[in-house]
Every structure is written in C-alpha cells, then in structure tokens.
Design a protein around this motif. Structure first.
Motif, PDB file in Angstrom:
ATOM      1  N   PRO A  61     -18.069 -16.040 -16.887  1.00  7.43           N
ATOM      2  CA  PRO A  61     -16.876 -15.212 -16.681  1.00  7.43           C
ATOM      3  C   PRO A  61     -16.999 -14.418 -15.388  1.00  7.43           C
ATOM      4  CG  PRO A  61     -18.272 -14.283 -18.402  1.00  7.43           C
ATOM      5  CD  PRO A  61     -18.829 -15.634 -18.081  1.00  7.43           C
ATOM      6  N   THR A  62     -15.854 -14.100 -14.801  1.00 10.46           N
ATOM      7  CA  THR A  62     -15.831 -13.441 -13.497  1.00 10.46           C
ATOM      8  C   THR A  62     -15.113 -12.096 -13.575  1.00 10.46           C
ATOM      9  OG1 THR A  62     -15.812 -15.589 -12.383  1.00 10.46           O
ATOM     10  CG2 THR A  62     -15.080 -13.707 -11.082  1.00 10.46           C
ATOM     11  N   ALA A  63     -15.639 -11.130 -12.837  1.00 13.62           N
ATOM     12  CA  ALA A  63     -14.980  -9.829 -12.698  1.00 13.62           C
ATOM     13  C   ALA A  63     -14.594  -9.630 -11.237  1.00 13.62           C
ATOM     14  CB  ALA A  63     -15.900  -8.707 -13.153  1.00 13.62           C
ATOM     15  N   LEU A  64     -13.405  -9.088 -11.006  1.00 15.20           N
ATOM     16  CA  LEU A  64     -12.923  -8.828  -9.648  1.00 15.20           C
ATOM     17  C   LEU A  64     -12.930  -7.321  -9.400  1.00 15.20           C
ATOM     18  CD1 LEU A  64     -11.434  -9.545  -6.963  1.00 15.20           C
ATOM     19  CD2 LEU A  64      -9.293  -9.443  -8.255  1.00 15.20           C
ATOM     20  N   ILE A  65     -13.577  -6.913  -8.298  1.00 14.64           N
ATOM     21  CA  ILE A  65     -13.590  -5.509  -7.884  1.00 14.64           C
ATOM     22  C   ILE A  65     -12.880  -5.453  -6.536  1.00 14.64           C
ATOM     23  CG2 ILE A  65     -15.008  -3.466  -7.540  1.00 14.64           C
ATOM     24  CD1 ILE A  65     -15.576  -4.887 -10.198  1.00 14.64           C
ATOM     25  N   ILE A  66     -11.816  -4.655  -6.439  1.00 17.23           N
ATOM     26  CA  ILE A  66     -11.063  -4.579  -5.185  1.00 17.23           C
ATOM     27  C   ILE A  66     -10.736  -3.124  -4.859  1.00 17.23           C
ATOM     28  CG2 ILE A  66      -8.858  -5.008  -6.385  1.00 17.23           C
ATOM     29  CD1 ILE A  66      -7.961  -6.481  -3.782  1.00 17.23           C
ATOM     30  N   SER A  67     -10.824  -2.778  -3.583  1.00 12.61           N
ATOM     31  CA  SER A  67     -10.548  -1.398  -3.163  1.00 12.61           C
ATOM     32  C   SER A  67      -9.110  -1.257  -2.685  1.00 12.61           C
ATOM     33  CB  SER A  67     -11.497  -0.996  -2.032  1.00 12.61           C
ATOM     34  OG  SER A  67     -11.181  -1.737  -0.858  1.00 12.61           O
ATOM     35  N   GLY A  68      -8.651  -0.022  -2.646  1.00 13.49           N
ATOM     36  CA  GLY A  68      -7.293   0.257  -2.190  1.00 13.49           C
ATOM     37  C   GLY A  68      -7.053  -0.187  -0.756  1.00 13.49           C
ATOM     38  N   ASP A  69      -8.051   0.016   0.119  1.00 13.07           N
ATOM     39  CA  ASP A  69      -7.910  -0.388   1.527  1.00 13.07           C
ATOM     40  C   ASP A  69      -7.727  -1.900   1.644  1.00 13.07           C
ATOM     41  OD1 ASP A  69      -8.141   2.210   2.357  1.00 13.07           O
ATOM     42  OD2 ASP A  69     -10.259   2.077   2.874  1.00 13.07           O
ATOM     43  N   SER A  70      -8.516  -2.642   0.868  1.00 11.07           N
ATOM     44  CA  SER A  70      -8.394  -4.105   0.885  1.00 11.07           C
ATOM     45  C   SER A  70      -7.025  -4.527   0.372  1.00 11.07           C
ATOM     46  CB  SER A  70      -9.480  -4.743   0.020  1.00 11.07           C
ATOM     47  OG  SER A  70     -10.754  -4.457   0.533  1.00 11.07           O
ATOM     48  N   LEU A  71      -6.552  -3.839  -0.656  1.00 12.43           N
ATOM     49  CA  LEU A  71      -5.255  -4.156  -1.242  1.00 12.43           C
ATOM     50  C   LEU A  71      -4.125  -3.933  -0.236  1.00 12.43           C
ATOM     51  CD1 LEU A  71      -4.267  -5.120  -4.039  1.00 12.43           C
ATOM     52  CD2 LEU A  71      -3.745  -2.749  -4.554  1.00 12.43           C
ATOM     53  N   ILE A  72      -4.204  -2.837   0.522  1.00 13.83           N
ATOM     54  CA  ILE A  72      -3.197  -2.550   1.555  1.00 13.83           C
ATOM     55  C   ILE A  72      -3.162  -3.669   2.584  1.00 13.83           C
ATOM     56  CG2 ILE A  72      -2.646  -1.025   3.505  1.00 13.83           C
ATOM     57  CD1 ILE A  72      -3.728   1.307   1.779  1.00 13.83           C
ATOM     58  N   SER A  73      -4.362  -4.104   3.016  1.00 10.64           N
ATOM     59  CA  SER A  73      -4.466  -5.167   4.019  1.00 10.64           C
ATOM     60  C   SER A  73      -3.902  -6.482   3.487  1.00 10.64           C
ATOM     61  CB  SER A  73      -5.925  -5.336   4.432  1.00 10.64           C
ATOM     62  OG  SER A  73      -6.048  -6.288   5.448  1.00 10.64           O
ATOM     63  N   ILE A  74      -4.232  -6.819   2.237  1.00  9.22           N
ATOM     64  CA  ILE A  74      -3.768  -8.075   1.642  1.00  9.22           C
ATOM     65  C   ILE A  74      -2.256  -8.048   1.423  1.00  9.22           C
ATOM     66  CG2 ILE A  74      -3.865  -9.481  -0.477  1.00  9.22           C
ATOM     67  CD1 ILE A  74      -6.847  -8.656  -0.665  1.00  9.22           C
ATOM     68  N   ALA A  75      -1.728  -6.876   1.048  1.00  4.89           N
ATOM     69  CA  ALA A  75      -0.306  -6.746   0.732  1.00  4.89           C
ATOM     70  C   ALA A  75       0.598  -7.002   1.939  1.00  4.89           C
ATOM     71  CB  ALA A  75      -0.021  -5.358   0.155  1.00  4.89           C
ATOM     72  N   LYS A  76       0.034  -6.967   3.142  1.00  8.55           N
ATOM     73  CA  LYS A  76       0.833  -7.212   4.346  1.00  8.55           C
ATOM     74  C   LYS A  76       1.227  -8.678   4.481  1.00  8.55           C
ATOM     75  CE  LYS A  76      -1.299  -3.390   6.873  1.00  8.55           C
ATOM     76  NZ  LYS A  76      -2.255  -3.022   7.953  1.00  8.55           N
ATOM     77  N   ASN A  77       0.562  -9.548   3.738  1.00 10.81           N
ATOM     78  CA  ASN A  77       0.830 -10.982   3.828  1.00 10.81           C
ATOM     79  C   ASN A  77       1.149 -11.511   2.431  1.00 10.81           C
ATOM     80  OD1 ASN A  77       0.255 -13.906   3.756  1.00 10.81           O
ATOM     81  ND2 ASN A  77      -0.435 -13.619   5.868  1.00 10.81           N
ATOM     82  N   LYS A  78       2.368 -12.044   2.250  1.00  7.09           N
ATOM     83  CA  LYS A  78       2.809 -12.519   0.924  1.00  7.09           C
ATOM     84  C   LYS A  78       1.924 -13.638   0.383  1.00  7.09           C
ATOM     85  CE  LYS A  78       7.696 -11.241   1.019  1.00  7.09           C
ATOM     86  NZ  LYS A  78       9.094 -11.728   0.955  1.00  7.09           N
ATOM     87  N   LEU A  79       1.479 -14.524   1.285  1.00  7.86           N
ATOM     88  CA  LEU A  79       0.625 -15.634   0.850  1.00  7.86           C
ATOM     89  C   LEU A  79      -0.715 -15.102   0.350  1.00  7.86           C
ATOM     90  CD1 LEU A  79       0.091 -18.648   0.525  1.00  7.86           C
ATOM     91  CD2 LEU A  79      -0.691 -18.703   2.912  1.00  7.86           C
ATOM     92  N   ASP A  80      -1.301 -14.148   1.102  1.00  4.27           N
ATOM     93  CA  ASP A  80      -2.571 -13.553   0.680  1.00  4.27           C
ATOM     94  C   ASP A  80      -2.416 -12.868  -0.675  1.00  4.27           C
ATOM     95  OD1 ASP A  80      -3.644 -14.437   3.006  1.00  4.27           O
ATOM     96  OD2 ASP A  80      -3.829 -12.488   3.965  1.00  4.27           O
TER      97      ASP A  80
END
Length: 281
Positions: free
Chosen positions: A216-235
């Motif tokens: 099983p896998t767990a995903l850990i993501i930070s707010g800064d990474s989320l902001i960067s990813i959110a700029k691209n719909k495909l990402d």
C-alpha cells in the motif's frame, strides 16, 4: 524580577493565509518593537539571522517529529518614523471599502513584517482525542479512504499519521514536498502505480518496482507543491490519479482555500465519489 509594562500600539491579526500575527508595542525604554509569531516557514523567509539559528531550527524539527505544533518568534526594532508612517497608512487602509481594503492591509502587513530577528520558538502538545486510531481503522475497514488536510508542517503531520495508524511501517511513501522537478516526480510515480506488467517491472528493477506495486502507498504533499501543480490542469489530473491509488493521503501546510481545492480536484477525478469533510472549519 521586575514587572515591566509594554504599551500596545497595534495588532496585525492572524489569518490562515498569513499563518502569523504580530503586535507592535512600546517598551519602557521608549523603543518601538514589532513582535511576530508564526509558522516556521513564514518567519524564516522574513528573517535575516536564519544562518545563526540553525541549532534552534534543528530543535524545532525535533519537536515536530514528536508531533508537537511549533511556532517561531521574531522581533524587529522600528524607528519612530517607520512606525508613524506605518500607523498612518494602516489606518487609511482600514477605512477603504471593498476588495481593495484586504489587499491594502495585507500589503502593509507584509511590508513591515520583514527583517525579523529570530529569537525563539514554542512547541505545544495538541493531544489526539481518545479512540482516534481505532476509529480510523474501523472506517478504513469499511472501505472508506481517509485523507488528512492540515496546516501542520510535514514532520508533525507524519507523526500524527503514524500515531493514528493512517501511515504504517510497511507502506511506500510518495513525498511531494519540494517544488523541484515536480513534473518528473508526478510522471514517475504515476507510471509506478499504474504499471500492470509484472515482467516489465521485474526486468527494469525486480527489487524496487514489483515491491513498490505490491505494498500500500501513502502520499505526502505540501501546500507549496500543491500550488505549483495546480497551475497546470494536466499535472493536477495526474496528481488526482496518483492520489486515488493511495491508501492514505496527507496534505500538509495547506490553507483552508487549498483544502477546498483538494476536495474539488478529487470530485473532478471521481465525479461519482461521495465525500465528507470533517474539521474545525
């Protein structure tokens, strides 16, 4: 051993975007001080003496790993002219009506909360409620996937995740907590999670790839990474596809607005999903 009285001149209120608050005071010696407390990243990026306080920052990380909620404290001495100029502008900004009011206030707060000297830290224990771990286990056994969306720093969130048994020892951990090479990180982890060819996995790296897919896998993501990813719909779509393959998801250092965006992302990836958000907001 003496009691000292400081005159309170102004308060720069806390909010979930600023992640900090300040008071401006006059001490008995007539100096005007801005004293700021806030999330470590917010204080660090506004400080000039970070390199001198590495020992303190290491202790703060140790506190966070213990699951404590940490804040850094910073101070700035203001001249009479600096304070008077701020006081006049801040007073005017508060009288503006409409959207420009909040923008003007935020700009002035940002402008004066600079050149801070880091002077210390606090760590507070925020105990989990009774039976949390058992409740989470019960919900997971019913097929409900649990995501934690928190303003806490990564280390604190990881510790809480382990203490609630949301994150367990025999889990693959995907960490998207730095904005470097995010695109390649997303693609690499997407391919790993959606790889269906056992032969290809064994051929490319029999130890890592197959082992990765079998746990099983767990995903850990930070707010800064989320902001960067959110700029691209495909990402964002790739992130959603990764997230739904994970047993547990922890989003750290996220604002209330980002929490709402995460729920929207999930519903876009899984339009028929039923979601329930529980929290103090």
């Amino acid at each position: 051993g003496e009691e000292v009285v400081y005159e309170l001149l102004d308060i720069l209120e806390f909010n979930s975007v600023r992640k900090r608050m300040s008071v401006i005071v006059r001490e008995p010696g007539e100096r005007v001080l801005l004293i700021c407390k806030g999330a470590d990243n917010k204080i660090i990026e506004r400080s000039y003496n970070v390199h001198e306080r590495q020992g303190l920052l290491e202790v703060v990380n140790e506190y966070a790993i213990e699951g404590l909620r940490t804040l850094l404290l910073g101070i700035r001495v203001l001249s009479e002219n600096q304070f008077e100029e701020f006081r006049v502008k801040y007073g005017k900004a508060k009288t503006v009506i409409g959207e420009e009011r909040s923008e003007g206030i935020a700009f002035l707060q940002e402008e004066i909360e600079q050149k801070l000297e880091i002077i210390g830290a606090t760590a507070i224990e925020d105990k989990l409620q009774d039976d949390i771990a058992d409740t989470i286990y019960f919900l997971k056994s019913a097929g409900i996937k649990i995501w934690v969306l928190t303003g806490d720093k990564v280390e604190t969130a990881m510790t809480i995740g382990r203490s609630t048994k949301l994150i367990q020892d025999k889990m693959n951990i995907i960490r998207l907590t730095t904005i470097d090479s995010l695109k390649s990180q997303l693609i690499r982890n997407y391919k790993r999670l959606y790889s269906t060819s056992l032969k290809a996995s064994e051929h490319s790296n029999p130890h890592n790839d197959f082992h990765y897919n079998s746990l099983p896998t767990a995903l850990i993501i930070s707010g800064d990474s989320l902001i960067s990813i959110a700029k691209n719909k495909l990402d964002m779509k790739i992130l959603g596809k990764i997230a739904i393959k994970c047993e547990a998801v922890l989003c750290c250092r996220v604002s209330p607005k980002q929490k709402a965006e995460i729920v929207k992302m999930l519903r876009n990836v899984l339009p028929k999903a039923r979601t329930l958000s529980i929290g103090d907001g």
